[in-house]
Design a protein around this motif. Sequence first.
Motif, PDB file in Angstrom:
ATOM      1  N   GLU A   1     -26.794-108.910   7.473  1.00  0.00           N
ATOM      2  CA  GLU A   1     -28.066-108.384   7.969  1.00  0.00           C
ATOM      3  C   GLU A   1     -28.419-109.125   9.261  1.00  0.00           C
ATOM      4  N   VAL A   2     -28.853-108.370  10.255  1.00  0.00           N
ATOM      5  CA  VAL A   2     -29.213-108.938  11.557  1.00  0.00           C
ATOM      6  C   VAL A   2     -30.644-108.515  11.877  1.00  0.00           C
ATOM      7  N   SER A   3     -31.474-109.482  12.186  1.00  0.00           N
ATOM      8  CA  SER A   3     -32.864-109.229  12.540  1.00  0.00           C
ATOM      9  C   SER A   3     -33.045-109.485  14.033  1.00  0.00           C
ATOM     10  N   VAL A   4     -33.633-108.520  14.731  1.00  0.00           N
ATOM     11  CA  VAL A   4     -33.780-108.615  16.183  1.00  0.00           C
ATOM     12  C   VAL A   4     -35.261-108.531  16.549  1.00  0.00           C
ATOM     13  N   THR A   5     -35.721-109.508  17.322  1.00  0.00           N
ATOM     14  CA  THR A   5     -37.113-109.519  17.774  1.00  0.00           C
ATOM     15  C   THR A   5     -37.158-109.811  19.267  1.00  0.00           C
ATOM     16  N   ARG A   6     -38.187-109.325  19.907  1.00  0.00           N
ATOM     17  CA  ARG A   6     -38.383-109.553  21.342  1.00  0.00           C
ATOM     18  C   ARG A   6     -39.020-110.918  21.540  1.00  0.00           C
ATOM     19  N   ASP A   7     -38.525-111.667  22.517  1.00  0.00           N
ATOM     20  CA  ASP A   7     -39.101-112.959  22.880  1.00  0.00           C
ATOM     21  C   ASP A   7     -39.101-113.057  24.396  1.00  0.00           C
ATOM     22  N   GLY A   8     -40.159-112.612  25.024  1.00  0.00           N
ATOM     23  CA  GLY A   8     -40.215-112.598  26.482  1.00  0.00           C
ATOM     24  C   GLY A   8     -39.206-111.609  27.044  1.00  0.00           C
ATOM     25  N   ALA A   9     -38.341-112.089  27.924  1.00  0.00           N
ATOM     26  CA  ALA A   9     -37.332-111.233  28.549  1.00  0.00           C
ATOM     27  C   ALA A   9     -36.085-111.071  27.685  1.00  0.00           C
ATOM     28  N   TRP A  10     -36.018-111.763  26.547  1.00  0.00           N
ATOM     29  CA  TRP A  10     -34.822-111.772  25.707  1.00  0.00           C
ATOM     30  C   TRP A  10     -35.058-111.114  24.366  1.00  0.00           C
ATOM     31  N   TRP A  11     -33.977-110.690  23.739  1.00  0.00           N
ATOM     32  CA  TRP A  11     -33.981-110.239  22.354  1.00  0.00           C
ATOM     33  C   TRP A  11     -33.332-111.347  21.532  1.00  0.00           C
TER      34      TRP A  11
ATOM     35  N   ALA B   1     -22.902-106.561  20.133  1.00  0.00           N
ATOM     36  CA  ALA B   1     -21.803-107.470  20.491  1.00  0.00           C
ATOM     37  C   ALA B   1     -22.190-108.926  20.242  1.00  0.00           C
ATOM     38  N   ALA B   2     -23.421-109.291  20.580  1.00  0.00           N
ATOM     39  CA  ALA B   2     -23.870-110.675  20.377  1.00  0.00           C
ATOM     40  C   ALA B   2     -23.866-111.030  18.895  1.00  0.00           C
ATOM     41  N   ALA B   3     -24.351-110.126  18.058  1.00  0.00           N
ATOM     42  CA  ALA B   3     -24.388-110.374  16.614  1.00  0.00           C
ATOM     43  C   ALA B   3     -22.982-110.477  16.037  1.00  0.00           C
ATOM     44  N   ARG B   4     -22.107-109.561  16.414  1.00  0.00           N
ATOM     45  CA  ARG B   4     -20.730-109.589  15.909  1.00  0.00           C
ATOM     46  C   ARG B   4     -20.008-110.869  16.327  1.00  0.00           C
ATOM     47  N   GLU B   5     -20.194-111.280  17.575  1.00  0.00           N
ATOM     48  CA  GLU B   5     -19.552-112.508  18.063  1.00  0.00           C
ATOM     49  C   GLU B   5     -20.079-113.727  17.317  1.00  0.00           C
TER      50      GLU B   5
ATOM     51  N   THR C   1     -30.461-107.321  26.642  1.00  0.00           N
ATOM     52  CA  THR C   1     -30.858-105.934  26.384  1.00  0.00           C
ATOM     53  C   THR C   1     -30.506-105.564  24.953  1.00  0.00           C
ATOM     54  N   LEU C   2     -31.122-104.499  24.460  1.00  0.00           N
ATOM     55  CA  LEU C   2     -30.774-104.013  23.118  1.00  0.00           C
ATOM     56  C   LEU C   2     -29.316-103.571  23.062  1.00  0.00           C
ATOM     57  N   GLY C   3     -28.798-103.096  24.178  1.00  0.00           N
ATOM     58  CA  GLY C   3     -27.404-102.674  24.230  1.00  0.00           C
ATOM     59  C   GLY C   3     -26.422-103.810  24.009  1.00  0.00           C
ATOM     60  N   GLU C   4     -26.863-105.050  24.242  1.00  0.00           N
ATOM     61  CA  GLU C   4     -26.002-106.222  24.049  1.00  0.00           C
ATOM     62  C   GLU C   4     -26.117-106.830  22.647  1.00  0.00           C
TER      63      GLU C   4
ATOM     64  N   ASN D   1     -18.844-106.744   9.842  1.00  0.00           N
ATOM     65  CA  ASN D   1     -19.751-105.642   9.545  1.00  0.00           C
ATOM     66  C   ASN D   1     -21.183-106.166   9.595  1.00  0.00           C
ATOM     67  N   ILE D   2     -22.035-105.442  10.321  1.00  0.00           N
ATOM     68  CA  ILE D   2     -23.430-105.862  10.438  1.00  0.00           C
ATOM     69  C   ILE D   2     -24.354-104.680  10.191  1.00  0.00           C
ATOM     70  N   SER D   3     -25.568-104.987   9.786  1.00  0.00           N
ATOM     71  CA  SER D   3     -26.650-104.016   9.675  1.00  0.00           C
ATOM     72  C   SER D   3     -27.795-104.582  10.494  1.00  0.00           C
ATOM     73  N   VAL D   4     -28.193-103.864  11.536  1.00  0.00           N
ATOM     74  CA  VAL D   4     -29.170-104.379  12.491  1.00  0.00           C
ATOM     75  C   VAL D   4     -30.556-103.793  12.224  1.00  0.00           C
ATOM     76  N   HIS D   5     -31.542-104.672  12.188  1.00  0.00           N
ATOM     77  CA  HIS D   5     -32.946-104.277  12.034  1.00  0.00           C
ATOM     78  C   HIS D   5     -33.686-104.784  13.260  1.00  0.00           C
ATOM     79  N   VAL D   6     -34.195-103.851  14.081  1.00  0.00           N
ATOM     80  CA  VAL D   6     -34.910-104.214  15.300  1.00  0.00           C
ATOM     81  C   VAL D   6     -36.405-104.075  15.053  1.00  0.00           C
ATOM     82  N   GLU D   7     -37.134-105.163  15.221  1.00  0.00           N
ATOM     83  CA  GLU D   7     -38.592-105.126  15.090  1.00  0.00           C
ATOM     84  C   GLU D   7     -39.158-104.524  16.366  1.00  0.00           C
ATOM     85  N   ALA D   8     -39.910-103.439  16.218  1.00  0.00           N
ATOM     86  CA  ALA D   8     -40.532-102.799  17.374  1.00  0.00           C
ATOM     87  C   ALA D   8     -41.685-103.655  17.879  1.00  0.00           C
ATOM     88  N   GLU D   9     -41.921-103.588  19.165  1.00  0.00           N
ATOM     89  CA  GLU D   9     -43.052-104.310  19.728  1.00  0.00           C
ATOM     90  C   GLU D   9     -44.330-103.678  19.200  1.00  0.00           C
TER      91      GLU D   9
END
Length: 75
Positions: free
Chosen positions: A4-14, A35-39, A29-32, A53-61
């Motif tokens: 499980e991968v949790s993604v949150t916005r922090d300023g200019a970065w995710w 790859a960042a999570a898999r690496e 960017t969200l597009g990256e 294998n990952i499952s990504v959850h992006v927290e919306a602003e």
Amino acid sequence: MTYEVSVTRDGAWWMVAVPALDAVTQARTLGEVDAAARELVALDTGTALDEVNISVHVEAEQTTGRDDQSLRHAR
């Protein structure tokens, strides 16, 4: 195993967190994020990148004030 991968916005970065590994990385960017999570998982576990294998959850602003806003997708 799917991580499980949790993604949150922090300023200019995710911020890309993998709680099962207690590990965090970042993406510009969200597009990256994928790859960042898999690496991160591959490096931390010694698993081949193409076997991660990952499952990504992006927290919306929070723009509407709703706490339950989120986007989900699995890879």
